[in-house]
Design an enzyme around this catalytic site. Structure first.
Site, PDB file in Angstrom:
ATOM      1  CG  ASN A 157      44.359  34.915  23.012  1.00  0.00           C
ATOM      2  OD1 ASN A 157      44.263  33.704  23.140  1.00  0.00           O
ATOM      3  ND2 ASN A 157      44.732  35.714  23.996  1.00  0.00           N
ATOM      4  CB  CYS A 200      43.856  30.378  29.654  1.00  0.00           C
ATOM      5  SG  CYS A 200      42.092  30.150  29.989  1.00  0.00           S
ATOM      6  CG  ASN A 250      44.825  34.945  31.325  1.00  0.00           C
ATOM      7  OD1 ASN A 250      43.629  34.996  31.569  1.00  0.00           O
ATOM      8  ND2 ASN A 250      45.303  34.360  30.250  1.00  0.00           N
ATOM      9  CB  THR A 251      41.605  35.214  35.022  1.00  0.00           C
ATOM     10  OG1 THR A 251      42.012  33.927  34.547  1.00  0.00           O
ATOM     11  CG2 THR A 251      40.740  35.874  33.960  1.00  0.00           C
ATOM     12  N   GLY A 292      37.656  40.959  36.144  1.00  0.00           N
ATOM     13  CA  GLY A 292      36.814  42.082  36.524  1.00  0.00           C
ATOM     14  C   GLY A 292      37.446  42.983  37.568  1.00  0.00           C
ATOM     15  N   GLY A 322      43.246  44.041  33.346  1.00  0.00           N
ATOM     16  CA  GLY A 322      42.706  43.409  34.540  1.00  0.00           C
ATOM     17  C   GLY A 322      41.815  44.362  35.303  1.00  0.00           C
ATOM     18  N   GLY A 323      40.518  44.282  35.075  1.00  0.00           N
ATOM     19  CA  GLY A 323      39.564  45.079  35.825  1.00  0.00           C
ATOM     20  C   GLY A 323      39.427  46.522  35.403  1.00  0.00           C
ATOM     21  N   GLY A 381      38.695  44.049  28.854  1.00  0.00           N
ATOM     22  CA  GLY A 381      38.089  42.757  28.579  1.00  0.00           C
ATOM     23  C   GLY A 381      36.715  42.594  29.193  1.00  0.00           C
ATOM     24  CB  THR A 382      35.658  41.689  32.644  1.00  0.00           C
ATOM     25  OG1 THR A 382      36.566  40.580  32.739  1.00  0.00           O
ATOM     26  CG2 THR A 382      34.373  41.321  33.365  1.00  0.00           C
TER      27      THR A 382
END
Length: 219
Positions: free
Chosen positions: A11, A42, A103-104, A128, A154-155, A176-177
Site C-alpha cells: 500500500n 485516507c 477506505n474509512t 469496523g 469495510g467492517g 482490516g479492523t
C-alpha cells in the site's frame, strides 16, 4: 517478503501523482510484491481524500503509476463521495487493474468539555462493523460501474459478512479492523467461507454477483 509464503500487496500513499509514481516504481524493487495498492483515499492525512473525490485527479494518479510500471495496480477508493461510478470508471480507464472499495468513512469525535475535536486533524476515518452497510453499497455500485475486479472491504468480521460482498459482485475481500482484535481473523473468514458454502451446497461462483434487487422487491 518471499519468506512469508504469501503474495504481498504493498500500500503506497503520496501527496500527488509524482510521489505516487515514484513510490510505485520503488516498491517493485522488493521481491515478493504481487500488486501495489494506491491509497488515494485516507482521510487521516493532509489532502488524503482530495485525489479520490475527483475523477480527473484520481485518473491522474493512476495514469502516472501506470507509466511507472506494467505490473498490477489497485486503486483504493473512498466511500466519502455522492456517486462512486464516475470515479471508478476514471480509475479503470487510466489503467487500474482492480479497485479496492474502499477506505474509512469520515467521522467526528468531540470532547464537549473542552469544545474541541478528539482527533488532531478534527474529523477522521471510522472503520469496523459500523461502516459495513455503507461499504457494501459502495462495493455494489463500483461493481456495476466497471469491468475490472473490485475488492470489497469495510467492517468484515466473519464469513457471513464476506459472502455479502461476494454476493454483490466483489472478486475478493479484505479484512482490516477485525485483524487488530484477532490477527487470525482473515484466515478464519477464509475457512468460514469454505464451511458455509459446503453447508449450503453452493460454490463461491454461484454466490458471486447473485444479488438481484428486482427479486427482493417482489418478496
Amino acid at each position: 517478503m518471499v519468506s512469508l509464503g504469501a503474495p504481498v500487496v504493498a500500500n503506497v500513499a503520496g501527496i500527488d501523482a509524482r510521489e505516487f509514481a515514484e513510490l510505485t516504481a520503488a516498491v517493485w524493487q522488493a521481491s515478493g510484491v504481487a500488486a501495489v495498492e494506491l491509497n488515494i483515499s485516507c482521510p487521516n492525512v493532509s489532502h488524503g481524500l482530495d485525489l479520490a473525490q475527483d475523477a480527473e485527479r484520481c485518473a491522474e494518479v493512476v495514469r502516472a503509476c501506470r507509466r511507472a510500471t506494467d505490473r498490477p495496480l489497485w486503486a483504493k477508493l473512498t466511500p466519502n463521495v455522492s456517486d462512486i461510478a464516475p470515479i471508478a470508471r476514471a480509475a479503470e480507464a487510466a489503467g487500474a487493474d482492480a479497485l479496492v472499495c474502499g477506505n474509512t468513512v469520515l467521522g467526528l469525535a468531540v470532547d464537549w468539555r473542552r469544545g474541541r475535536p478528539k482527533l488532531a486533524r478534527g474529523a477522521g476515518g471510522l472503520s469496523g462493523p459500523a461502516i459495513r452497510p455503507i461499504a457494501l453499497r459502495f462495493t455494489r455500485d463500483a461493481c456495476r460501474a466497471v469491468k475490472i475486479p473490485v475488492i470489497g472491504c469495510g467492517g468484515i468480521r466473519d464469513a457471513e459478512d464476506a459472502l455479502e460482498f461476494i454476493c454483490v459482485g466483489a472478486a475478493a475481500v479484505q479484512v482490516g479492523t477485525a485483524s487488530f482484535v484477532d490477527p487470525c481473523a482473515a484466515l478464519d473468514v477464509a475457512r468460514g467461507i469454505d464451511a458455509l458454502l459446503a453447508a449450503e451446497g453452493r460454490t463461491l461462483e454461484q454466490v458471486r454477483s447473485s444479488y438481484r434487487e428486482s427479486d427482493a422487491a417482489k418478496e
